[in-house]
Scaffold this active site. Structure first.
Site, mmCIF file in Angstrom:
data_model
loop_
_atom_site.group_PDB
_atom_site.id
_atom_site.type_symbol
_atom_site.label_atom_id
_atom_site.label_comp_id
_atom_site.label_asym_id
_atom_site.label_seq_id
_atom_site.Cartn_x
_atom_site.Cartn_y
_atom_site.Cartn_z
ATOM 1 N N TYR A 27 0.827 -1.314 0.108
ATOM 2 C CA TYR A 27 -0.002 -0.061 0.050
ATOM 3 C C TYR A 27 0.658 1.294 -0.120
ATOM 4 O O TYR A 27 0.615 2.086 -0.433
ATOM 5 C CB TYR A 27 -0.893 -0.112 1.048
ATOM 6 C CG TYR A 27 -1.768 1.395 1.226
ATOM 7 C CD1 TYR A 27 -2.838 1.659 0.441
ATOM 8 C CD2 TYR A 27 -1.352 2.213 2.232
ATOM 9 C CE1 TYR A 27 -3.641 2.793 0.653
ATOM 10 C CE2 TYR A 27 -2.006 3.466 2.316
ATOM 11 C CZ TYR A 27 -3.237 3.647 1.610
ATOM 12 O OH TYR A 27 -3.795 4.688 1.711
ATOM 13 N N GLU A 28 1.980 1.227 0.781
ATOM 14 C CA GLU A 28 2.815 2.353 0.840
ATOM 15 C C GLU A 28 3.857 2.369 -0.150
ATOM 16 O O GLU A 28 4.787 3.249 -0.111
ATOM 17 C CB GLU A 28 3.675 2.466 2.195
ATOM 18 C CG GLU A 28 2.459 2.663 3.255
ATOM 19 C CD GLU A 28 3.074 2.597 4.759
ATOM 20 O OE1 GLU A 28 4.064 2.139 4.831
ATOM 21 O OE2 GLU A 28 2.554 3.170 5.641
ATOM 22 N N GLU A 85 4.357 2.204 15.280
ATOM 23 C CA GLU A 85 5.248 1.900 14.299
ATOM 24 C C GLU A 85 4.273 1.845 12.860
ATOM 25 O O GLU A 85 4.851 2.473 11.939
ATOM 26 C CB GLU A 85 6.192 0.860 14.328
ATOM 27 C CG GLU A 85 7.127 0.407 13.082
ATOM 28 C CD GLU A 85 8.231 1.456 12.772
ATOM 29 O OE1 GLU A 85 8.439 1.656 11.831
ATOM 30 O OE2 GLU A 85 8.404 2.524 13.789
ATOM 31 N N VAL A 89 -5.386 -1.262 8.273
ATOM 32 C CA VAL A 89 -6.617 -2.104 8.103
ATOM 33 C C VAL A 89 -6.861 -2.316 6.519
ATOM 34 O O VAL A 89 -6.483 -1.622 5.789
ATOM 35 C CB VAL A 89 -7.884 -0.922 8.599
ATOM 36 C CG1 VAL A 89 -9.359 -1.768 8.377
ATOM 37 C CG2 VAL A 89 -7.711 -0.469 10.093
ATOM 38 N N GLY A 97 -14.773 2.131 11.347
ATOM 39 C CA GLY A 97 -14.340 2.445 12.399
ATOM 40 C C GLY A 97 -13.431 1.510 13.314
ATOM 41 O O GLY A 97 -13.074 1.383 14.355
ATOM 42 N N ASN A 126 -0.053 10.395 1.981
ATOM 43 C CA ASN A 126 -1.128 9.643 2.461
ATOM 44 C C ASN A 126 -2.294 10.367 2.845
ATOM 45 O O ASN A 126 -2.565 10.249 4.046
ATOM 46 C CB ASN A 126 -0.861 8.692 3.409
ATOM 47 C CG ASN A 126 -1.532 7.358 3.717
ATOM 48 O OD1 ASN A 126 -2.721 7.598 3.411
ATOM 49 N ND2 ASN A 126 -1.353 6.363 4.313
ATOM 50 N N TYR A 133 -6.435 10.891 10.852
ATOM 51 C CA TYR A 133 -5.767 11.047 12.147
ATOM 52 C C TYR A 133 -6.140 12.453 12.613
ATOM 53 O O TYR A 133 -6.388 12.681 13.681
ATOM 54 C CB TYR A 133 -4.030 11.227 12.042
ATOM 55 C CG TYR A 133 -3.886 9.806 11.476
ATOM 56 C CD1 TYR A 133 -4.338 8.554 12.319
ATOM 57 C CD2 TYR A 133 -2.429 9.689 10.649
ATOM 58 C CE1 TYR A 133 -3.648 7.354 11.910
ATOM 59 C CE2 TYR A 133 -1.998 8.369 10.411
ATOM 60 C CZ TYR A 133 -2.742 7.307 10.941
ATOM 61 O OH TYR A 133 -2.166 6.062 10.673
#
Length: 160
Positions: A27-28, A85, A89, A97, A126, A133
């Site tokens: 994903y990253e 770290e 999900v 949630g 991201n 956040y």
């Protein structure tokens, strides 16, 4: 009704944790950086002197999320902190949630353990994570730039 449960990972969960790490790296866009294997994770999470912990988030018994965290220390506060770290999900389960529940669980651990703060980093690109956040009340610490030594640079400095 589906039940979401958060639990501490056990040694038998190491293959699941490693699979999550690989999914997160994909994903990253950082899959090429994953060198962790089951033996290294087992030692880091469960061996003598283990220095990290892992949580699994399960929906009806199926692992759909994970977090890896450890304690750091603030000299200014004179107290330990909790550093997240990784949190991931699975995409099919986002928006339900579960990520918020994982963070709330970690915040509860930080408070229960007497931590002075709870921190993590997020990649600049991201935006979905950043918005998530910030909606929880987290704010970027723009006064600091994170530096890293690894690979040849780390080895070179270690020889000085």
């Amino acid at each position: 009704m589906s039940e979401f449960r958060i639990r501490s990972a056990t040694p038998s969960d190491v293959p699941r944790v490693l699979a999550f790490i690989k999914e997160l790296a994909e994903y990253e866009r950082l899959s090429h950086e994953v060198v962790a294997d089951a033996a290294a994770l087992t030692a880091a999470l469960f061996g003598p002197g283990a220095n990290a912990e892992a949580l699994l988030g399960e929906l009806d018994g199926e692992p759909i999320a994970f977090a890896v965290f450890f304690h750091n220390f603030s000299t200014f506060l004179g107290r330990k902190g909790l550093y997240l770290e990784d949190l991931f999900v699975r995409p099919a389960h986002r928006g339900g949630g579960h990520g918020k529940a994982m963070l709330a669980h970690l915040a509860g651990l930080a408070v229960a353990r007497g931590c002075g703060r709870f921190e993590w980093a997020v990649l600049d690109w991201n935006q979905p994570a950043i918005k998530f956040y910030e909606a929880l009340g987290a704010r970027p610490n723009a006064d600091w730039t994170v530096y890293r030594l690894d690979g040849a640079a780390l080895a070179s400095l270690a020889r000085v």
